[in-house]
Write an enzyme that holds these catalytic residues in place. Sequence first.
Site, PDB file in Angstrom:
ATOM      1  N   LYS A  20      -9.755  -6.304   8.166  1.00  0.00           N
ATOM      2  CA  LYS A  20      -8.638  -5.896   9.022  1.00  0.00           C
ATOM      3  C   LYS A  20      -8.900  -6.461  10.396  1.00  0.00           C
ATOM      4  O   LYS A  20      -9.955  -6.197  10.988  1.00  0.00           O
ATOM      5  CB  LYS A  20      -8.568  -4.371   9.120  1.00  0.00           C
ATOM      6  N   GLU A  74     -11.262   1.108  -3.130  1.00  0.00           N
ATOM      7  CA  GLU A  74     -11.517   0.846  -1.714  1.00  0.00           C
ATOM      8  C   GLU A  74     -12.066   2.089  -1.020  1.00  0.00           C
ATOM      9  O   GLU A  74     -11.534   3.189  -1.179  1.00  0.00           O
ATOM     10  CB  GLU A  74     -10.189   0.408  -1.075  1.00  0.00           C
ATOM     11  N   SER A 109       0.861  -1.169   0.000  1.00  0.00           N
ATOM     12  CA  SER A 109       0.000   0.000   0.000  1.00  0.00           C
ATOM     13  C   SER A 109       0.906   1.229   0.000  1.00  0.00           C
ATOM     14  O   SER A 109       1.756   1.370   0.880  1.00  0.00           O
ATOM     15  CB  SER A 109      -0.860  -0.040   1.271  1.00  0.00           C
ATOM     16  N   ASP A 133      -7.331   3.350  -2.906  1.00  0.00           N
ATOM     17  CA  ASP A 133      -8.003   3.439  -1.609  1.00  0.00           C
ATOM     18  C   ASP A 133      -8.180   4.910  -1.259  1.00  0.00           C
ATOM     19  O   ASP A 133      -7.201   5.656  -1.144  1.00  0.00           O
ATOM     20  CB  ASP A 133      -7.142   2.742  -0.541  1.00  0.00           C
ATOM     21  N   GLY A 146      -3.967  -3.869   6.325  1.00  0.00           N
ATOM     22  CA  GLY A 146      -3.001  -3.630   7.399  1.00  0.00           C
ATOM     23  C   GLY A 146      -3.135  -2.247   7.989  1.00  0.00           C
ATOM     24  O   GLY A 146      -3.784  -1.369   7.422  1.00  0.00           O
ATOM     25  N   LYS A 169      -3.015   5.270  -2.563  1.00  0.00           N
ATOM     26  CA  LYS A 169      -3.970   6.120  -1.849  1.00  0.00           C
ATOM     27  C   LYS A 169      -4.407   7.233  -2.797  1.00  0.00           C
ATOM     28  O   LYS A 169      -3.555   7.822  -3.499  1.00  0.00           O
ATOM     29  CB  LYS A 169      -3.316   6.726  -0.612  1.00  0.00           C
ATOM     30  N   LYS A 172      -1.306  -0.978  -4.142  1.00  0.00           N
ATOM     31  CA  LYS A 172      -2.480  -0.136  -3.868  1.00  0.00           C
ATOM     32  C   LYS A 172      -2.014   1.299  -3.688  1.00  0.00           C
ATOM     33  O   LYS A 172      -1.001   1.556  -3.033  1.00  0.00           O
ATOM     34  CB  LYS A 172      -3.178  -0.696  -2.629  1.00  0.00           C
ATOM     35  N   ASP A 200     -13.724  -0.992   3.557  1.00  0.00           N
ATOM     36  CA  ASP A 200     -12.760  -1.086   4.662  1.00  0.00           C
ATOM     37  C   ASP A 200     -13.441  -0.448   5.885  1.00  0.00           C
ATOM     38  O   ASP A 200     -14.158  -1.127   6.631  1.00  0.00           O
ATOM     39  CB  ASP A 200     -11.449  -0.380   4.242  1.00  0.00           C
TER      40      ASP A 200
HETATM   41  O1  OSB Z   1      -6.942   2.217   4.687  1.00  0.00           O
HETATM   42  O2  OSB Z   1      -5.774   0.455   4.584  1.00  0.00           O
HETATM   43  C1  OSB Z   1      -5.937   1.624   4.993  1.00  0.00           C
HETATM   44  C2  OSB Z   1      -2.752   2.646   6.853  1.00  0.00           C
HETATM   45  C3  OSB Z   1      -3.279   3.468   7.830  1.00  0.00           C
HETATM   46  C4  OSB Z   1      -4.629   3.728   7.847  1.00  0.00           C
HETATM   47  C5  OSB Z   1      -5.481   3.133   6.892  1.00  0.00           C
HETATM   48  C6  OSB Z   1      -4.965   2.283   5.934  1.00  0.00           C
HETATM   49  C7  OSB Z   1      -3.580   2.067   5.903  1.00  0.00           C
HETATM   50  C8  OSB Z   1      -2.939   1.257   4.888  1.00  0.00           C
HETATM   51  C9  OSB Z   1      -1.689   0.546   5.299  1.00  0.00           C
HETATM   52  O3  OSB Z   1      -3.311   1.208   3.738  1.00  0.00           O
HETATM   53  C10 OSB Z   1      -1.563  -0.821   4.756  1.00  0.00           C
HETATM   54  C11 OSB Z   1      -0.380  -1.549   5.328  1.00  0.00           C
HETATM   55  O4  OSB Z   1      -0.343  -1.863   6.540  1.00  0.00           O
HETATM   56  O5  OSB Z   1       0.537  -1.821   4.552  1.00  0.00           O
HETATM   57 MG    MG Z   2      -8.237   1.076   3.399  1.00  0.00          MG
END
Ligand code: OSB
Ligand code: MG
Length: 377
Positions: free
Chosen positions: A265, A216, A136, A189, A293, A164, A162, A241
Amino acid sequence: MKVTAASISRVKLPLVHSFQTSSHRKSYLEHLIIRLTDSDGNVGWGEIASPSDPYYCSETTETTWLVARKYLLPIVLSTEWGHPSQLAAVWHKIRGHEFAKAGVDAAAWSLYALATGVSLASALGGTRASVNAGVSLGIEPTIDDLLAQVQKQVDAGYPRVKLKIAPGWDIEPVRAVKAAFGDHDIHVDANGAYGDSEDDIAHLAKLDEFGLTMIEQPFAPRNFVASARLQARIHTPICLDESVDTIDDLHTMIALKAGRVLNIKVSRMGGLTVAKTAHDIATGEGIPVWCGGMHEFGVGRAANVAISSLPGFTLPSDVSGSDKYYARDIIVPPVVANSGQVAVPTAPGLGFDVDEEWIAENRVDFDELPTTSERNL
Ligand code: OSB
Ligand code: MG
């Protein structure tokens, strides 16, 4: 099981690469590490991976500390339990506070697995010897910076990346990444950053042309209705999520057709017991799942690897190797990904040694609950 001692360590580790989502930027993280000891001297570990501030969810590091210390750990110490799922049933009466519950629940599961001589993955019903890992990536200052980050992870062998996104950082970065890495599994995401007006929905629908694996959490947590409206208009599956904290939320998602993929999660859903139930329900409905995660340290990452070994986790999980996040993790050996594959440990319990010296060196707070005998005095 009789738990005789419990402690909480607040541990601070720097991230190797700072991470920006639609709501915040982080260069280090503070998570709570739960340590449980049973009457035979077995030790179980769990991690409370709440963000420090209430932007992803309503919890914070301080609220999770309070709830674990005042409500959850006293229940673990005072209840005779045969299986960790019984704890989840007892603290169902405590409303919300899923991240706090998740760390304590995972500690109970890893203790149970160790005491019964099986791996955490087997205790959960896992069937895979290794799990698929994706990465991510946060919002970067420029598209070139983003392309460099994607290249680095593609070179490291991760099959899924992924990205953001947020209003103002969506179509163009996605177009650039897809142009450069078209054969790769790419998903986005939004962490709920979009409004639900007709214009917002029409804007998000433009992402449909890129062949993303999923979009996402486009809308605010529990805005199932907007999600269903967008899903009805696009081919790209929507993954939820933040909207799904509980099994009831999952039923709402299914009933309203608000998405076609579920990010399970462990932290967000209050632990391994609920994560496993969510897996069973989603799989039964034909909804593929993957494990998201929260930049977990090794203890939480080990729990994520274990749950990802269940059969319905068919999409790559956010269980990247420890080195993507931390120069030195709190478990030995660290989690390692080879060509995007992470081996599922087979040793009893958590399957990794916990580096208590490293925890002590990076600890910013510590508390130990009175033992059963001290409380009975
Ligand atoms: O939305 O998945 C999420 C990290 C902090 C808060 C929200 C998210 C995330 C990640 C991290 O996308 C994913 C990872 O642990 O590699
Ligand atoms: Mg997410």
